[in-house]
Design a protein around this motif. Structure first.
Motif, PDB file in Angstrom:
ATOM      1  N   SER A  72       1.028  -1.431  -0.002  1.00  0.00           N
ATOM      2  CA  SER A  72       0.080   0.539  -0.651  1.00  0.00           C
ATOM      3  C   SER A  72       0.646   1.560   0.024  1.00  0.00           C
ATOM      4  CB  SER A  72      -0.467   0.341   1.298  1.00  0.00           C
ATOM      5  OG  SER A  72      -1.744   1.102   1.458  1.00  0.00           O
ATOM      6  N   GLN A  73       1.908   0.765   0.971  1.00  0.00           N
ATOM      7  CA  GLN A  73       2.737   2.655   0.820  1.00  0.00           C
ATOM      8  C   GLN A  73       3.590   2.929  -0.239  1.00  0.00           C
ATOM      9  OE1 GLN A  73       5.636   1.305   4.152  1.00  0.00           O
ATOM     10  NE2 GLN A  73       3.692   2.367   5.869  1.00  0.00           N
ATOM     11  N   LEU A  74       3.951   1.723  -1.129  1.00  0.00           N
ATOM     12  CA  LEU A  74       4.607   1.936  -2.407  1.00  0.00           C
ATOM     13  C   LEU A  74       3.319   2.238  -3.428  1.00  0.00           C
ATOM     14  CD1 LEU A  74       7.369  -1.433  -2.332  1.00  0.00           C
ATOM     15  CD2 LEU A  74       7.762   0.557  -2.200  1.00  0.00           C
ATOM     16  N   THR A  75       2.135   1.676  -3.309  1.00  0.00           N
ATOM     17  CA  THR A  75       1.641   2.222  -4.291  1.00  0.00           C
ATOM     18  C   THR A  75       1.669   3.750  -4.246  1.00  0.00           C
ATOM     19  OG1 THR A  75      -0.046  -0.184  -4.600  1.00  0.00           O
ATOM     20  CG2 THR A  75      -1.296   1.810  -5.433  1.00  0.00           C
ATOM     21  N   VAL A  76       1.212   4.328  -2.656  1.00  0.00           N
ATOM     22  CA  VAL A  76       1.665   5.886  -3.018  1.00  0.00           C
ATOM     23  C   VAL A  76       2.050   6.843  -3.317  1.00  0.00           C
ATOM     24  CG1 VAL A  76       0.890   7.597  -0.981  1.00  0.00           C
ATOM     25  CG2 VAL A  76      -1.288   5.324  -0.512  1.00  0.00           C
ATOM     26  N   LEU A  77       2.977   5.749  -3.085  1.00  0.00           N
ATOM     27  CA  LEU A  77       4.158   6.607  -3.287  1.00  0.00           C
ATOM     28  C   LEU A  77       4.417   6.514  -5.025  1.00  0.00           C
ATOM     29  CD1 LEU A  77       7.428   7.449  -2.601  1.00  0.00           C
ATOM     30  CD2 LEU A  77       8.567   5.227  -2.408  1.00  0.00           C
ATOM     31  N   LEU A  81       5.009  10.530  -7.040  1.00  0.00           N
ATOM     32  CA  LEU A  81       6.206   9.917  -7.910  1.00  0.00           C
ATOM     33  C   LEU A  81       5.282  10.089  -8.880  1.00  0.00           C
ATOM     34  CD1 LEU A  81       8.526   7.746  -6.758  1.00  0.00           C
ATOM     35  CD2 LEU A  81       8.694  10.356  -6.357  1.00  0.00           C
ATOM     36  N   SER A  82       4.128   9.770  -9.632  1.00  0.00           N
ATOM     37  CA  SER A  82       4.469  10.378 -11.601  1.00  0.00           C
ATOM     38  C   SER A  82       3.289  12.120 -11.233  1.00  0.00           C
ATOM     39  CB  SER A  82       2.384   8.815 -11.419  1.00  0.00           C
ATOM     40  OG  SER A  82       2.411   9.042 -12.511  1.00  0.00           O
ATOM     41  N   GLU A  83       2.631  12.099 -10.317  1.00  0.00           N
ATOM     42  CA  GLU A  83       2.144  13.512  -9.965  1.00  0.00           C
ATOM     43  C   GLU A  83       3.038  14.609 -10.040  1.00  0.00           C
ATOM     44  OE1 GLU A  83      -0.176  14.088  -6.771  1.00  0.00           O
ATOM     45  OE2 GLU A  83      -1.426  12.027  -7.092  1.00  0.00           O
ATOM     46  N   VAL A  84       4.646  14.143  -9.487  1.00  0.00           N
ATOM     47  CA  VAL A  84       5.742  15.475  -9.840  1.00  0.00           C
ATOM     48  C   VAL A  84       5.861  15.241 -10.629  1.00  0.00           C
ATOM     49  CG1 VAL A  84       7.688  15.612  -8.592  1.00  0.00           C
ATOM     50  CG2 VAL A  84       6.375  14.994  -7.221  1.00  0.00           C
ATOM     51  N   VAL A  85       6.202  13.946 -11.494  1.00  0.00           N
ATOM     52  CA  VAL A  85       6.577  13.782 -12.733  1.00  0.00           C
ATOM     53  C   VAL A  85       5.959  14.756 -13.664  1.00  0.00           C
ATOM     54  CG1 VAL A  85       7.411  12.508 -14.621  1.00  0.00           C
ATOM     55  CG2 VAL A  85       8.293  11.834 -12.247  1.00  0.00           C
TER      56      VAL A  85
END
Length: 123
Positions: A72-77, A81-85
């Protein structure tokens, strides 16, 4: 003796959430030093055990619950990260969609051998 200790810890982790160190010492043969047990716990990648010397306890973690939480934490991350990119490089999402469209056109058009996807030979 190391294998015996490992198996004992593994079985205890399946049954208990916590166990007192004094109870663990009673289960171990006299020939095994507790310092060796501590080294085994620390060095083991497969056992999720926390030593609590203050309260004289071993805490066995639920590995299935830990893996769900980590997933779950990796999915949120990944989403963040996709939003930041996308914020740093706004055309990234547009480029990605165009690459996907081009790929699907190539696949739909067929391979270099002339075979088209979805075409059938007459029998």
């Amino acid at each position: 003796e190391t294998t015996l200790t490992y198996r004992l810890l593994e079985q205890l982790s399946n049954v208990y959430d916590t166990i007192k160190l004094s109870n663990l010492r009673k289960l171990l043969p006299d020939s095994i030093e507790f310092a060796d047990v501590e080294k085994l716990i620390v060095s083991s990648d497969n056992l999720s055990i926390n030593l609590d010397h203050r309260h004289e306890l071993l805490h066995f973690a639920d590995t299935e619950m830990e893996s769900r939480r980590m997933r779950s934490q990796l999915t949120v991350l990944a989403k963040r990260l996709s939003e930041v990119v996308d914020k740093i490089h706004p055309h990234h999402e547009f480029d990605k969609r165009n690459r996907e469209k081009m790929y699907y056109k190539k696949v739909k058009g067929g391979c270099s051998c002339g075979t088209k996807i979805g075409s059938y030979k007459a029998v």
